[in-house]
Motif scaffolding. Structure first.
Motif, PDB file in Angstrom:
ATOM      1  N   GLU A 186       0.835  -1.207   0.000  1.00  0.00           N
ATOM      2  CA  GLU A 186       0.000   0.000   0.000  1.00  0.00           C
ATOM      3  C   GLU A 186       0.867   1.254   0.000  1.00  0.00           C
ATOM      4  O   GLU A 186       0.513   2.274  -0.610  1.00  0.00           O
ATOM      5  N   TYR A 187       2.008   1.173   0.672  1.00  0.00           N
ATOM      6  CA  TYR A 187       2.871   2.350   0.766  1.00  0.00           C
ATOM      7  C   TYR A 187       3.582   2.643  -0.555  1.00  0.00           C
ATOM      8  O   TYR A 187       3.981   3.778  -0.808  1.00  0.00           O
ATOM      9  N   THR A 188       3.728   1.620  -1.392  1.00  0.00           N
ATOM     10  CA  THR A 188       4.360   1.862  -2.692  1.00  0.00           C
ATOM     11  C   THR A 188       3.479   2.730  -3.575  1.00  0.00           C
ATOM     12  O   THR A 188       3.961   3.340  -4.534  1.00  0.00           O
ATOM     13  N   LYS A 189       2.192   2.807  -3.255  1.00  0.00           N
ATOM     14  CA  LYS A 189       1.272   3.637  -4.029  1.00  0.00           C
ATOM     15  C   LYS A 189       1.423   5.116  -3.716  1.00  0.00           C
ATOM     16  O   LYS A 189       0.746   5.950  -4.299  1.00  0.00           O
ATOM     17  N   LEU A 190       2.314   5.434  -2.786  1.00  0.00           N
ATOM     18  CA  LEU A 190       2.514   6.826  -2.393  1.00  0.00           C
ATOM     19  C   LEU A 190       3.606   7.523  -3.205  1.00  0.00           C
ATOM     20  O   LEU A 190       3.907   8.679  -2.957  1.00  0.00           O
ATOM     21  N   SER A 191       4.204   6.821  -4.148  1.00  0.00           N
ATOM     22  CA  SER A 191       5.261   7.449  -4.954  1.00  0.00           C
ATOM     23  C   SER A 191       4.653   8.522  -5.863  1.00  0.00           C
ATOM     24  O   SER A 191       3.638   8.271  -6.533  1.00  0.00           O
ATOM     25  N   PRO A 192       5.242   9.739  -5.894  1.00  0.00           N
ATOM     26  CA  PRO A 192       6.398  10.172  -5.107  1.00  0.00           C
ATOM     27  C   PRO A 192       6.035  10.402  -3.641  1.00  0.00           C
ATOM     28  O   PRO A 192       4.949  10.889  -3.345  1.00  0.00           O
ATOM     29  N   ARG A 193       6.948  10.023  -2.769  1.00  0.00           N
ATOM     30  CA  ARG A 193       6.699  10.168  -1.336  1.00  0.00           C
ATOM     31  C   ARG A 193       6.758  11.622  -0.903  1.00  0.00           C
ATOM     32  O   ARG A 193       6.098  12.017   0.062  1.00  0.00           O
ATOM     33  N   VAL A 194       7.596  12.408  -1.569  1.00  0.00           N
ATOM     34  CA  VAL A 194       7.821  13.794  -1.169  1.00  0.00           C
ATOM     35  C   VAL A 194       7.643  14.693  -2.381  1.00  0.00           C
ATOM     36  O   VAL A 194       8.259  14.455  -3.428  1.00  0.00           O
ATOM     37  N   TYR A 195       6.806  15.699  -2.246  1.00  0.00           N
ATOM     38  CA  TYR A 195       6.597  16.674  -3.314  1.00  0.00           C
ATOM     39  C   TYR A 195       7.482  17.899  -3.054  1.00  0.00           C
ATOM     40  O   TYR A 195       7.539  18.398  -1.923  1.00  0.00           O
ATOM     41  N   PRO A 196       8.174  18.397  -4.069  1.00  0.00           N
ATOM     42  CA  PRO A 196       9.112  19.502  -3.851  1.00  0.00           C
ATOM     43  C   PRO A 196       8.461  20.785  -3.356  1.00  0.00           C
ATOM     44  O   PRO A 196       9.117  21.607  -2.708  1.00  0.00           O
ATOM     45  N   SER A 197       7.170  20.963  -3.621  1.00  0.00           N
ATOM     46  CA  SER A 197       6.495  22.196  -3.205  1.00  0.00           C
ATOM     47  C   SER A 197       5.982  22.132  -1.767  1.00  0.00           C
ATOM     48  O   SER A 197       5.496  23.134  -1.231  1.00  0.00           O
ATOM     49  N   VAL A 198       6.088  20.958  -1.133  1.00  0.00           N
ATOM     50  CA  VAL A 198       5.594  20.773   0.232  1.00  0.00           C
ATOM     51  C   VAL A 198       6.769  20.593   1.175  1.00  0.00           C
ATOM     52  O   VAL A 198       7.750  19.930   0.833  1.00  0.00           O
ATOM     53  N   ARG A 199       6.662  21.181   2.358  1.00  0.00           N
ATOM     54  CA  ARG A 199       7.699  21.015   3.382  1.00  0.00           C
ATOM     55  C   ARG A 199       7.223  19.995   4.412  1.00  0.00           C
ATOM     56  O   ARG A 199       6.076  20.026   4.835  1.00  0.00           O
ATOM     57  N   TYR A 200       8.133  19.114   4.806  1.00  0.00           N
ATOM     58  CA  TYR A 200       7.785  18.002   5.685  1.00  0.00           C
ATOM     59  C   TYR A 200       8.633  18.033   6.955  1.00  0.00           C
ATOM     60  O   TYR A 200       9.857  18.213   6.891  1.00  0.00           O
ATOM     61  N   SER A 201       7.961  17.835   8.092  1.00  0.00           N
ATOM     62  CA  SER A 201       8.659  17.659   9.368  1.00  0.00           C
ATOM     63  C   SER A 201       8.068  16.433  10.058  1.00  0.00           C
ATOM     64  O   SER A 201       6.843  16.276  10.085  1.00  0.00           O
ATOM     65  N   PRO A 220      12.399  10.267   3.254  1.00  0.00           N
ATOM     66  CA  PRO A 220      13.734  10.397   2.659  1.00  0.00           C
ATOM     67  C   PRO A 220      14.309  11.797   2.841  1.00  0.00           C
ATOM     68  O   PRO A 220      13.592  12.799   2.689  1.00  0.00           O
ATOM     69  N   SER A 221      15.589  11.858   3.180  1.00  0.00           N
ATOM     70  CA  SER A 221      16.242  13.138   3.413  1.00  0.00           C
ATOM     71  C   SER A 221      16.203  13.998   2.164  1.00  0.00           C
ATOM     72  O   SER A 221      16.284  13.512   1.036  1.00  0.00           O
ATOM     73  N   GLY A 222      16.070  15.287   2.387  1.00  0.00           N
ATOM     74  CA  GLY A 222      16.042  16.227   1.281  1.00  0.00           C
ATOM     75  C   GLY A 222      15.959  17.647   1.817  1.00  0.00           C
ATOM     76  O   GLY A 222      15.772  17.858   3.028  1.00  0.00           O
ATOM     77  N   PRO A 223      16.072  18.639   0.954  1.00  0.00           N
ATOM     78  CA  PRO A 223      16.056  20.035   1.406  1.00  0.00           C
ATOM     79  C   PRO A 223      14.731  20.466   2.016  1.00  0.00           C
ATOM     80  O   PRO A 223      14.688  21.449   2.763  1.00  0.00           O
ATOM     81  N   ASN A 224      13.658  19.741   1.730  1.00  0.00           N
ATOM     82  CA  ASN A 224      12.347  20.106   2.278  1.00  0.00           C
ATOM     83  C   ASN A 224      11.831  19.090   3.296  1.00  0.00           C
ATOM     84  O   ASN A 224      10.641  19.037   3.588  1.00  0.00           O
ATOM     85  N   VAL A 225      12.741  18.280   3.856  1.00  0.00           N
ATOM     86  CA  VAL A 225      12.364  17.257   4.831  1.00  0.00           C
ATOM     87  C   VAL A 225      13.226  17.403   6.091  1.00  0.00           C
ATOM     88  O   VAL A 225      14.450  17.496   6.008  1.00  0.00           O
ATOM     89  N   ARG A 226      12.538  17.405   7.248  1.00  0.00           N
ATOM     90  CA  ARG A 226      13.237  17.408   8.540  1.00  0.00           C
ATOM     91  C   ARG A 226      12.696  16.254   9.385  1.00  0.00           C
ATOM     92  O   ARG A 226      11.490  16.182   9.633  1.00  0.00           O
ATOM     93  N   ASN A 227      13.589  15.347   9.783  1.00  0.00           N
ATOM     94  CA  ASN A 227      13.238  14.235  10.657  1.00  0.00           C
ATOM     95  C   ASN A 227      13.841  14.506  12.026  1.00  0.00           C
ATOM     96  O   ASN A 227      15.066  14.651  12.162  1.00  0.00           O
ATOM     97  N   ILE A 228      12.979  14.580  13.050  1.00  0.00           N
ATOM     98  CA  ILE A 228      13.411  15.057  14.370  1.00  0.00           C
ATOM     99  C   ILE A 228      13.057  14.030  15.437  1.00  0.00           C
ATOM    100  O   ILE A 228      11.888  13.670  15.610  1.00  0.00           O
ATOM    101  N   ARG A 229      14.042  13.540  16.146  1.00  0.00           N
ATOM    102  CA  ARG A 229      13.818  12.665  17.298  1.00  0.00           C
ATOM    103  C   ARG A 229      13.770  13.555  18.536  1.00  0.00           C
ATOM    104  O   ARG A 229      14.704  14.300  18.819  1.00  0.00           O
ATOM    105  N   ILE A 230      12.682  13.491  19.290  1.00  0.00           N
ATOM    106  CA  ILE A 230      12.513  14.413  20.411  1.00  0.00           C
ATOM    107  C   ILE A 230      13.628  14.249  21.439  1.00  0.00           C
ATOM    108  O   ILE A 230      14.028  15.221  22.100  1.00  0.00           O
ATOM    109  N   GLN A 231      14.199  13.034  21.551  1.00  0.00           N
ATOM    110  CA  GLN A 231      15.295  12.836  22.510  1.00  0.00           C
ATOM    111  C   GLN A 231      16.579  13.554  22.081  1.00  0.00           C
ATOM    112  O   GLN A 231      17.463  13.765  22.906  1.00  0.00           O
TER     113      GLN A 231
END
Length: 275
Positions: A186-201, A220-231
């Protein structure tokens, strides 16, 4: 000039889960204000709850916190089954995404905003991604923030289901969304996972006991993606999966992601509920 309203904020997770469960159509304080306009925060923020939750029992902390800071904040319960009204996101993820799409259009009409920001907890993060992909939501969204979001299949639970042949199908008959969340295809149906016009955190906790491993929330890492571990921000915060919606540290990180130009230091209090 009258003082700005101050909406009550509750970080009592157990209390709000208990009281709000029976009010799926009641938004939290400060949310769903008709004709809301904000020059400070011009984009409305829509909060999307997780599996088995609703708009009332999920957002008694974050909803009024945003409203008190001048945001136009909106909530909705999506994905309820016809005979289980109090609990959302049990129906197909596609159904929840379609209902979210209809609500986004209402919010854009009510506020006159061209784009919105989305915040999703747990499966709410999945629904946001499905909305972006399958309902052209990427056209109407500026930023997506996930709180312990199920952005990828929870491999631990997928492997568990493999040990019990047919069990996933049985669960899927009762709760369609669960089967979809446990089906990597089901998750493969989400391609593309990240749209360049949207910012993700994506904000996660290493102590998450449901989204296992907690990195399933990372995109996936990219200029519009931030992955944050609260710890990595507050090392002593042992908040769990549910606690992400009622943790002052997580809330401040969320506020900083929604408005990076006015970000404030996270004071790192004791943290939220361990579950």
């Amino acid at each position: 000039m009258s003082a700005a309203p101050h909406y009550p904020v509750s970080y009592n997770l157990l209390g709000t889960l208990t009281a709000g469960t029976f009010s799926p159509d009641t938004p939290p304080p400060g949310a769903n204000r008709p004709g809301c306009r904000s020059t400070k925060n011009p984009r409305p923020v829509i909060l999307v709850h997780g599996t088995g939750a609703n708009q009332s029992n999920s957002w008694q902390a974050i909803g009024p916190e945003l409203a008190n800071r001048g945001y136009c904040v909106y909530t909705v319960t999506v994905g309820s089954l016809f005979n289980i009204r109090n609990f959302g996101e049990l129906d197909s993820v596609y159904t929840s995404a379609a209902q979210l799409a209809a609500f986004v259009e209402k919010v854009r009409h009510w506020t006159g905003a061209e784009k919105v920001d989305l915040v999703g907890h747990s499966q709410g993060g999945t629904v946001n991604l499905f909305y972006l992909k399958h309902n052209d939501g990427w056209r109407y969204v500026h930023r997506v923030v996930g709180l312990a979001a199920a952005n990828n299949p929870p491999t631990f639970w997928v492997d568990i289901m493999k040990l019990v042949p047919g069990w996933k199908d049985v669960v899927g008959l009762i709760v369609p969304a669960t089967k979809q969340l446990l089906t990597p295809a089901e998750y493969t149906k989400l391609s593309p996972r990240v749209y360049p016009s949207v910012r993700y955190s994506n904000i996660v906790s290493q102590y998450d006991e449901l989204a296992i491993p907690h990195t399933v929330a990372f995109l996936p890492s990219g200029p519009n993606v931030r992955n944050i571990r609260i710890q990595d921000v507050c090392p002593n915060d042992r908040v769990g999966h549910l606690g992400m919606i009622a943790d002052p540290n997580v809330t401040q990180v969320l506020l900083n992601e929604l408005d990076p130009e006015r970000a404030k230091p996270v004071r790192c209090g004791p943290g939220g509920f361990f579950l």
